[in-house]
Design an enzyme around this catalytic site. Structure first.
Site, PDB file in Angstrom:
ATOM      1  N   LYS A  56      -4.759  -7.550 -26.041  1.00  0.00           N
ATOM      2  CA  LYS A  56      -5.976  -7.353 -25.254  1.00  0.00           C
ATOM      3  C   LYS A  56      -5.693  -6.911 -23.818  1.00  0.00           C
ATOM      4  O   LYS A  56      -6.408  -7.276 -22.886  1.00  0.00           O
ATOM      5  CB  LYS A  56      -6.841  -8.618 -25.269  1.00  0.00           C
ATOM      6  CG  LYS A  56      -7.212  -9.090 -26.664  1.00  0.00           C
ATOM      7  CD  LYS A  56      -7.768  -7.975 -27.558  1.00  0.00           C
ATOM      8  CE  LYS A  56      -9.127  -7.454 -27.095  1.00  0.00           C
ATOM      9  NZ  LYS A  56      -9.563  -6.311 -27.960  1.00  0.00           N
ATOM     10  N   HIS A 117       2.959  -5.494 -29.838  1.00  0.00           N
ATOM     11  CA  HIS A 117       2.674  -6.584 -28.883  1.00  0.00           C
ATOM     12  C   HIS A 117       3.913  -7.478 -28.737  1.00  0.00           C
ATOM     13  O   HIS A 117       3.831  -8.565 -28.165  1.00  0.00           O
ATOM     14  CB  HIS A 117       1.521  -7.460 -29.387  1.00  0.00           C
ATOM     15  CG  HIS A 117       0.170  -6.806 -29.338  1.00  0.00           C
ATOM     16  ND1 HIS A 117      -0.189  -5.908 -28.361  1.00  0.00           N
ATOM     17  CD2 HIS A 117      -0.919  -6.952 -30.143  1.00  0.00           C
ATOM     18  CE1 HIS A 117      -1.451  -5.519 -28.589  1.00  0.00           C
ATOM     19  NE2 HIS A 117      -1.906  -6.133 -29.650  1.00  0.00           N
ATOM     20  N   SER A 147     -10.569 -11.990 -22.951  1.00  0.00           N
ATOM     21  CA  SER A 147     -10.694 -10.952 -23.976  1.00  0.00           C
ATOM     22  C   SER A 147     -10.058 -11.399 -25.293  1.00  0.00           C
ATOM     23  O   SER A 147     -10.613 -11.177 -26.382  1.00  0.00           O
ATOM     24  CB  SER A 147     -10.035  -9.666 -23.481  1.00  0.00           C
ATOM     25  OG  SER A 147     -10.288  -8.605 -24.364  1.00  0.00           O
TER      26      SER A 147
END
Length: 304
Positions: A56, A117, A147
């Site tokens: 995010k 990620h 988020s």
């Protein structure tokens, strides 16, 4: 739960929140951890560009910017497929018969644009060995937390976040999938001058997209004129991407991403944390942040 059972649930249009398991002390979904050997042994190529972010932190936004640059601002070409199909997410693993990130990446022609990620210590070694290019985007921790909380609520591929109060504790303790925001950002920041890493900030792209996109163009070795640059700025604006079915995840089944709970592209703003953090949470977070980020020169903007 067995893979066969998960496969059956997928085919029935149902999706069960996944189990989690640590990989070298970092929380992952069990599907990722069970396939870790395949991910760790992924073979990068010297001309790969890897978009690396914490969850995010503007991953989809960065993908669209990079794809527009790669395709010289050709909007039609960038509509050819969803972002998750255009740029495989190397560690993401799904039950069969769905293709996982490693398989999608292996099937792609070069030059490949990939995404992850993963923290620096979990990144497959072949990326470092092949001196690949890395585009890292960092977002301030408070907005990232907010988020990610909303994303976990709507995304059936991630664990249940619980209440905001519970999630606040989970996040600051690094007990979320992909691990600690603090460790992730610090890890990439500390090696940015040792490898081909362009380190950008979400807040800078928001403040002056044209300037930051020009940095990416140069990093990718492209030479685009002002008209194309302006097209890229316009097409990658948040409101434009929120309406674009190739970026807004509207093609993903509700059983996997329930956008009635929270849109995939929710607000895309800097400072939304102020709508969630209590005064005491903010004070506590600032204390923890100061302690965990001690000794690093990285500076974040918390509002525009």
């Amino acid at each position: 739960m067995s893979l066969d059972k998960m496969k059956d649930l997928h085919l029935e249009g149902k999706y069960i929140k996944p189990e989690t398991k640590e990989v070298n002390g970092i929380l992952m979904t069990k599907l990722i951890s069970d396939n870790w050997d395949k991910i760790w042994n992924f073979q990068a190529k010297p001309d790969d560009l890897l978009i690396a972010t914490y969850a995010k932190a503007g991953t989809t936004w960065t993908q669209e910017i990079v794809d527009m640059i790669q395709n010289d601002g050709d909007v039609q070409k960038c509509q050819r497929a969803n972002t998750f199909d255009r740029h495989p997410f190397i560690e993401w693993t799904l039950p069969p018969p769905l293709n996982s990130g490693v398989e999608k990446a292996n099937a792609m022609p070069s030059p490949r644009i990939l995404r992850t990620h993963l923290s620096t210590q979990l990144l497959p070694p072949s990326f470092w060995e092949n001196n690949c290019k890395f585009l890292y985007v960092a977002r301030n921790a408070k907005d990232c937390m907010v988020s990610y909380y909303h994303f976990q609520k709507m995304n059936q591929g991630l664990p249940e976040p619980g209440t905001w109060e519970e999630y606040f504790e989970t996040f600051i303790n690094g007990k979320v999938v992909w691990g600690s925001w603090f460790d992730h950002v610090k890890g990439w920041w500390e090696i940015k001058d040792r490898y081909q890493i362009l380190f950008l900030f979400y807040e800078d792209i928001k403040r002056d997209p044209k300037h930051e996109i020009q940095k990416v163009i140069k990093f990718m070795g492209k030479n685009l004129d002002e008209t194309v640059l302006n097209t890229i700025v316009q097409e990658t604006a948040f409101e434009k991407m929120k309406e674009n079915p190739m970026t807004n995840r509207s093609t993903v089944p509700k059983s996997m991403m329930d956008q009635s709970i929270s849109p995939f592209m929710r607000k895309g703003m800097v400072g939304d944390w102020k709508n969630h953090f209590t005064v005491s949470q903010n004070e506590r977070f600032d204390e923890i942040y100061k302690r965990k980020m001690e000794g690093t020169s990285i500076k974040f903007c918390l509002e525009l």
